[in-house]
Design a protein around this motif. Structure first.
Motif, PDB file in Angstrom:
ATOM      1  N   ARG A 249       0.837  -1.201   0.000  1.00 49.44           N
ATOM      2  CA  ARG A 249       0.000   0.000   0.000  1.00 49.44           C
ATOM      3  C   ARG A 249       0.880   1.262   0.000  1.00 49.44           C
ATOM      4  N   LEU A 250       1.913   1.246   0.805  1.00 46.16           N
ATOM      5  CA  LEU A 250       2.823   2.387   0.862  1.00 46.16           C
ATOM      6  C   LEU A 250       3.500   2.594  -0.487  1.00 46.16           C
ATOM      7  N   ARG A 251       4.025   1.528  -1.072  1.00 47.48           N
ATOM      8  CA  ARG A 251       4.688   1.627  -2.375  1.00 47.48           C
ATOM      9  C   ARG A 251       3.746   2.160  -3.451  1.00 47.48           C
ATOM     10  N   ASP A 252       2.537   1.637  -3.487  1.00 51.78           N
ATOM     11  CA  ASP A 252       1.593   1.986  -4.544  1.00 51.78           C
ATOM     12  C   ASP A 252       1.021   3.389  -4.415  1.00 51.78           C
ATOM     13  N   HIS A 253       1.057   3.955  -3.228  1.00 47.87           N
ATOM     14  CA  HIS A 253       0.463   5.274  -3.020  1.00 47.87           C
ATOM     15  C   HIS A 253       1.465   6.324  -2.544  1.00 47.87           C
ATOM     16  N   LEU A 254       2.725   6.012  -2.664  1.00 48.01           N
ATOM     17  CA  LEU A 254       3.751   6.901  -2.130  1.00 48.01           C
ATOM     18  C   LEU A 254       3.728   8.286  -2.760  1.00 48.01           C
TER      19      LEU A 254
ATOM     20  N   ILE B 267      -0.895  11.537   1.597  1.00 45.68           N
ATOM     21  CA  ILE B 267      -0.659  10.626   2.712  1.00 45.68           C
ATOM     22  C   ILE B 267      -1.727  10.756   3.786  1.00 45.68           C
ATOM     23  N   GLY B 268      -2.670  11.700   3.589  1.00 49.79           N
ATOM     24  CA  GLY B 268      -3.749  11.848   4.549  1.00 49.79           C
ATOM     25  C   GLY B 268      -3.310  12.448   5.866  1.00 49.79           C
TER      26      GLY B 268
ATOM     27  N   LEU C 276      -9.423  16.564  -2.712  1.00 49.24           N
ATOM     28  CA  LEU C 276      -9.912  15.360  -3.371  1.00 49.24           C
ATOM     29  C   LEU C 276      -9.786  14.134  -2.464  1.00 49.24           C
ATOM     30  N   HIS C 277      -8.687  14.044  -1.739  1.00 53.10           N
ATOM     31  CA  HIS C 277      -8.437  12.890  -0.883  1.00 53.10           C
ATOM     32  C   HIS C 277      -8.951  13.078   0.536  1.00 53.10           C
ATOM     33  N   ASN C 278      -9.054  14.307   0.954  1.00 55.37           N
ATOM     34  CA  ASN C 278      -9.376  14.581   2.351  1.00 55.37           C
ATOM     35  C   ASN C 278     -10.288  15.795   2.460  1.00 55.37           C
ATOM     36  N   PRO C 279     -11.487  15.746   1.854  1.00 58.47           N
ATOM     37  CA  PRO C 279     -12.368  16.916   1.912  1.00 58.47           C
ATOM     38  C   PRO C 279     -12.749  17.248   3.352  1.00 58.47           C
ATOM     39  N   LEU C 280     -12.701  18.531   3.654  1.00 65.88           N
ATOM     40  CA  LEU C 280     -13.038  19.048   4.980  1.00 65.88           C
ATOM     41  C   LEU C 280     -12.232  18.384   6.097  1.00 65.88           C
ATOM     42  N   ASP C 281     -11.049  17.911   5.751  1.00 59.91           N
ATOM     43  CA  ASP C 281     -10.136  17.288   6.714  1.00 59.91           C
ATOM     44  C   ASP C 281     -10.805  16.153   7.499  1.00 59.91           C
ATOM     45  N   ARG C 282     -11.615  15.346   6.821  1.00 57.65           N
ATOM     46  CA  ARG C 282     -12.319  14.242   7.495  1.00 57.65           C
ATOM     47  C   ARG C 282     -11.351  13.240   8.117  1.00 57.65           C
ATOM     48  N   LEU C 283     -10.161  13.111   7.525  1.00 56.75           N
ATOM     49  CA  LEU C 283      -9.189  12.168   8.085  1.00 56.75           C
ATOM     50  C   LEU C 283      -8.651  12.624   9.435  1.00 56.75           C
ATOM     51  N   GLY C 284      -8.708  13.924   9.689  1.00 52.16           N
ATOM     52  CA  GLY C 284      -8.265  14.437  10.984  1.00 52.16           C
ATOM     53  C   GLY C 284      -9.092  13.879  12.129  1.00 52.16           C
ATOM     54  N   GLU C 285     -10.326  13.503  11.847  1.00 48.97           N
ATOM     55  CA  GLU C 285     -11.193  12.932  12.877  1.00 48.97           C
ATOM     56  C   GLU C 285     -10.808  11.497  13.228  1.00 48.97           C
ATOM     57  N   GLU C 286     -10.062  10.844  12.344  1.00 50.65           N
ATOM     58  CA  GLU C 286      -9.642   9.464  12.580  1.00 50.65           C
ATOM     59  C   GLU C 286      -8.388   9.362  13.437  1.00 50.65           C
ATOM     60  N   GLY C 287      -7.714  10.472  13.640  1.00 53.86           N
ATOM     61  CA  GLY C 287      -6.521  10.458  14.461  1.00 53.86           C
ATOM     62  C   GLY C 287      -5.381  11.201  13.794  1.00 53.86           C
ATOM     63  N   PRO C 288      -4.266  11.343  14.502  1.00 53.67           N
ATOM     64  CA  PRO C 288      -3.131  12.092  13.971  1.00 53.67           C
ATOM     65  C   PRO C 288      -2.320  11.269  12.973  1.00 53.67           C
ATOM     66  N   GLY C 289      -1.488  11.974  12.243  1.00 54.26           N
ATOM     67  CA  GLY C 289      -0.533  11.309  11.357  1.00 54.26           C
ATOM     68  C   GLY C 289      -1.071  10.992   9.995  1.00 54.26           C
ATOM     69  N   PRO C 290      -0.260  10.292   9.202  1.00 59.11           N
ATOM     70  CA  PRO C 290      -0.618   9.968   7.819  1.00 59.11           C
ATOM     71  C   PRO C 290      -1.648   8.847   7.774  1.00 59.11           C
ATOM     72  N   ARG C 291      -2.906   9.164   7.774  1.00 54.32           N
ATOM     73  CA  ARG C 291      -3.990   8.189   7.890  1.00 54.32           C
ATOM     74  C   ARG C 291      -4.142   7.270   6.692  1.00 54.32           C
ATOM     75  N   LEU C 292      -3.809   7.716   5.501  1.00 59.98           N
ATOM     76  CA  LEU C 292      -3.994   6.854   4.338  1.00 59.98           C
ATOM     77  C   LEU C 292      -2.867   5.841   4.178  1.00 59.98           C
ATOM     78  N   LEU C 293      -1.651   6.273   4.385  1.00 56.53           N
ATOM     79  CA  LEU C 293      -0.513   5.356   4.192  1.00 56.53           C
ATOM     80  C   LEU C 293      -0.105   4.623   5.446  1.00 56.53           C
ATOM     81  N   ASP C 294      -0.516   5.121   6.593  1.00 53.80           N
ATOM     82  CA  ASP C 294      -0.151   4.474   7.850  1.00 53.80           C
ATOM     83  C   ASP C 294      -1.367   4.449   8.766  1.00 53.80           C
ATOM     84  N   PRO C 295      -2.388   3.679   8.401  1.00 52.03           N
ATOM     85  CA  PRO C 295      -3.631   3.708   9.176  1.00 52.03           C
ATOM     86  C   PRO C 295      -3.517   3.080  10.551  1.00 52.03           C
ATOM     87  N   ASP C 296      -2.421   2.397  10.820  1.00 50.79           N
ATOM     88  CA  ASP C 296      -2.259   1.767  12.133  1.00 50.79           C
ATOM     89  C   ASP C 296      -1.933   2.809  13.162  1.00 50.79           C
TER      90      ASP C 296
END
Length: 151
Positions: A110-115, A119-120, A131-151
């Motif tokens: 996943r990291l290689r394919d989306h590098l 990174i969210g 396009l990838h993060n409208p209205l910063d919705r990923l910020g609600e899931e937690g800190p850091g690069p949410r798309l490439l490092d969802p753990d």
């Protein structure tokens, strides 16, 4: 091969180093970490049972696969009387580690394919972020690069 004051079939630390391809310091480290054992001769030299070579081989393979030493040590301690792993033990250990390796492979793929993409991170500074993060919705899931490092 020097085996003064040792039982037949026992190996000196130099013998184990030569046979395993590891430095003597690595063997001392593995011993300090509880991964292998030796006994001392009356002359205070380490002597290892011959089966230490199998333990060291398992440690090397597991480390190359990214298995932490702590996990390897726990697996060895789970064996009856902390014996050297048999073929059946190795099959069980490697099967248990396979799922973790699959997770790592998936994560790295996943990291290689989306590098090159977003990174969210929630920065909203890259032109594509809306396009990838409208209205910063990923910020609600937690800190850091949410798309490439969802753990």
């Amino acid at each position: 091969m020097s085996q003064h004051w040792s039982l037949p079939g026992e190996l000196s630390v130099g013998d184990v180093a030569r046979r395993s391809g590891l430095a003597v310091s690595a063997l001392h480290f593995y011993e300090a970490e509880g991964l292998i054992r030796s006994h001392r001769t009356p002359g205070n030299q380490r002597r290892y049972p011959r089966e230490v070579l199998r333990r060291v081989a398992i440690i090397k393979v597991a480390q190359r696969a990214g298995i932490p030493l702590k996990t390897i040590r726990e697996a060895f301690k789970a064996l009856p009387q902390e014996r050297t792993p048999t073929v059946a033990d190795w099959t069980r250990l490697s099967s248990a580690w396979k799922a973790e390796l699959e997770r790592r492979i998936d994560r790295l793929t996943r990291l290689r394919d989306h590098l090159n993409g977003c990174i969210g991170c929630g920065c909203l500074s890259v032109r594509d972020c809306p396009l990838h993060n409208p209205l910063d919705r990923l910020g609600e899931e937690g800190p850091g690069p949410r798309l490439l490092d969802p753990d």
